[in-house]
Design a protein around this motif. Sequence first.
Motif, short mmCIF file in Angstrom:
data_model
loop_
_atom_site.label_atom_id
_atom_site.label_comp_id
_atom_site.label_asym_id
_atom_site.label_seq_id
_atom_site.Cartn_x
_atom_site.Cartn_y
_atom_site.Cartn_z
N GLY A 65 0.68 -1.15 -0.11
CA GLY A 65 0.00 -0.02 -0.10
C GLY A 65 0.96 1.40 -0.20
N LEU A 66 2.00 1.22 -0.32
CA LEU A 66 2.88 2.24 -0.36
C LEU A 66 2.85 3.20 -1.36
CD1 LEU A 66 6.23 0.77 1.01
CD2 LEU A 66 5.25 2.88 1.74
N VAL A 67 2.37 2.62 -2.67
CA VAL A 67 2.07 3.72 -3.71
C VAL A 67 1.32 4.96 -3.50
CG1 VAL A 67 1.50 3.84 -6.19
CG2 VAL A 67 2.84 1.86 -5.53
N PRO A 68 0.18 4.91 -2.94
CA PRO A 68 -0.70 5.96 -2.61
C PRO A 68 -0.10 6.69 -1.64
CG PRO A 68 -2.05 3.88 -2.58
CD PRO A 68 -0.54 3.52 -2.69
N ALA A 69 0.79 6.37 -0.37
CA ALA A 69 1.14 7.17 0.22
C ALA A 69 2.39 7.84 -0.26
CB ALA A 69 1.83 6.37 1.42
N LEU A 70 3.23 7.25 -1.13
CA LEU A 70 4.34 7.97 -2.12
C LEU A 70 3.59 9.16 -2.54
CD1 LEU A 70 6.40 4.94 -2.88
CD2 LEU A 70 6.91 6.56 -1.33
N VAL A 71 2.50 8.97 -3.23
CA VAL A 71 1.92 9.96 -4.16
C VAL A 71 1.48 10.98 -3.22
CG1 VAL A 71 -0.27 10.42 -5.43
CG2 VAL A 71 1.12 8.31 -5.92
N GLU A 72 1.03 10.87 -2.18
CA GLU A 72 0.55 11.76 -1.07
C GLU A 72 1.83 12.64 -0.57
OE1 GLU A 72 -1.68 14.09 1.32
OE2 GLU A 72 -2.40 12.59 0.02
N LEU A 73 2.82 12.14 -0.65
CA LEU A 73 4.06 12.80 -0.24
C LEU A 73 4.73 13.75 -1.41
CD1 LEU A 73 6.03 10.04 1.82
CD2 LEU A 73 4.46 11.89 2.83
N LEU A 74 4.16 13.78 -2.56
CA LEU A 74 4.68 14.56 -3.45
C LEU A 74 4.30 15.94 -3.38
CD1 LEU A 74 4.25 12.28 -6.88
CD2 LEU A 74 6.27 12.88 -5.52
N ALA A 75 3.43 16.35 -2.40
CA ALA A 75 2.74 17.78 -2.55
C ALA A 75 3.93 18.60 -1.94
CB ALA A 75 1.90 17.76 -1.32
N LEU A 76 4.07 19.60 -2.65
CA LEU A 76 5.12 20.79 -2.40
C LEU A 76 4.89 21.42 -0.90
CD1 LEU A 76 5.06 23.01 -5.33
CD2 LEU A 76 6.88 21.59 -4.68
N GLU A 116 -3.45 4.93 -11.21
CA GLU A 116 -4.57 4.93 -10.46
C GLU A 116 -4.35 5.59 -9.03
OE1 GLU A 116 -5.52 0.58 -10.78
OE2 GLU A 116 -6.29 0.72 -12.78
N SER A 117 -3.29 5.56 -8.49
CA SER A 117 -2.95 5.90 -7.12
C SER A 117 -2.93 7.79 -7.26
CB SER A 117 -1.92 5.72 -6.58
OG SER A 117 -2.02 4.37 -6.05
N GLY A 118 -3.14 8.28 -8.49
CA GLY A 118 -2.96 9.92 -8.71
C GLY A 118 -1.66 10.40 -8.92
N VAL A 119 -0.71 9.66 -9.36
CA VAL A 119 0.71 10.18 -9.51
C VAL A 119 0.79 11.38 -10.61
CG1 VAL A 119 1.61 8.38 -11.25
CG2 VAL A 119 3.18 9.61 -9.43
N LEU A 120 -0.02 11.07 -11.71
CA LEU A 120 -0.15 12.09 -12.74
C LEU A 120 -0.47 13.48 -12.36
CD1 LEU A 120 -0.89 9.89 -15.87
CD2 LEU A 120 1.48 10.54 -15.01
N PRO A 121 -1.51 13.55 -11.55
CA PRO A 121 -2.01 14.83 -11.32
C PRO A 121 -0.77 15.70 -10.33
CG PRO A 121 -3.71 13.72 -11.04
CD PRO A 121 -2.55 12.74 -11.64
N ARG A 122 -0.28 14.71 -9.40
CA ARG A 122 0.46 15.50 -8.34
C ARG A 122 1.89 15.70 -8.82
NH1 ARG A 122 -0.07 14.80 -2.92
NH2 ARG A 122 -2.29 15.20 -2.42
N LEU A 123 2.29 14.96 -9.84
CA LEU A 123 3.57 15.31 -10.80
C LEU A 123 3.70 16.69 -11.49
CD1 LEU A 123 4.95 11.92 -11.99
CD2 LEU A 123 5.85 13.56 -10.18
N LEU A 124 2.31 16.81 -12.00
CA LEU A 124 1.98 18.00 -12.68
C LEU A 124 2.05 19.08 -11.76
CD1 LEU A 124 -0.68 16.77 -15.51
CD2 LEU A 124 1.78 17.59 -15.81
N LEU A 126 3.56 19.37 -9.07
CA LEU A 126 5.08 19.66 -8.50
C LEU A 126 5.70 20.29 -9.57
CD1 LEU A 126 6.87 18.83 -6.34
CD2 LEU A 126 7.31 16.64 -7.61
N LEU A 127 5.55 19.97 -10.94
CA LEU A 127 6.23 20.56 -11.91
C LEU A 127 5.86 21.95 -12.25
CD1 LEU A 127 6.44 17.79 -14.70
CD2 LEU A 127 8.00 18.65 -13.38
N ARG A 128 4.74 22.28 -12.02
CA ARG A 128 4.10 23.70 -12.05
C ARG A 128 4.50 24.39 -10.72
NH1 ARG A 128 -1.38 21.23 -13.61
NH2 ARG A 128 -1.29 21.27 -15.88
N GLY A 129 4.53 23.97 -9.67
CA GLY A 129 4.88 24.58 -8.28
C GLY A 129 6.36 24.87 -8.25
N GLY A 130 7.39 23.87 -8.99
CA GLY A 130 8.52 24.12 -8.80
C GLY A 130 9.16 25.44 -8.90
N ALA A 131 8.79 26.14 -9.86
CA ALA A 131 9.38 27.18 -10.26
C ALA A 131 9.07 28.22 -9.13
CB ALA A 131 9.09 27.78 -11.58
N GLY A 132 7.79 28.43 -8.69
CA GLY A 132 7.46 29.34 -7.52
C GLY A 132 8.13 28.81 -6.30
#
Length: 137
Positions: A65-76, A116-124, A126-132
């Motif tokens: 069950g680590l994939v959803p947890a890792l996705v959650e940790l992608l937040a800035l 399915e764990s939502g990695v794509l929206p989180r990565l996007l 993250l990429l959008r927020g990285g410059a800010g």
Amino acid sequence: DEMGVAEQVAQCAIRTIDYVRHGRHEERVSGGVAATERCVGCVRRLRRLLTAPEEAPIDAVIQAGLVPALVELLALPPPECSSHARPLLLALNLESSHALASVTAGTPRQVRSAVESGVLPRLLELLRGGAGMQQQH
């Protein structure tokens, strides 16, 4: 390590999922810097297991069950995040993204579990927020 790969994944799963259950970044950090440091250590160990030259334990990570947890940790980290917590949260973010990169390098079924764990929206996000985020430093 003397501990087997499956045991290491299980230990990482317990600590990481427990950390994620504490809610938003502010709530996690208010639980203490030590908890965040432990989570960074677990996710770093997990990332190393997933990038080892031997067969990566991707299925074990998914089953734990680590994939959803890792996705959650992608937040800035939020802008109001304290200066002592920000580097830890960024390290957690980096280690999580590396671990997820290994999962998405697996079989189509393994990639699907990340998608399915939502990695794509989180990565996007993250990429959008990285410059800010770099401007805040």
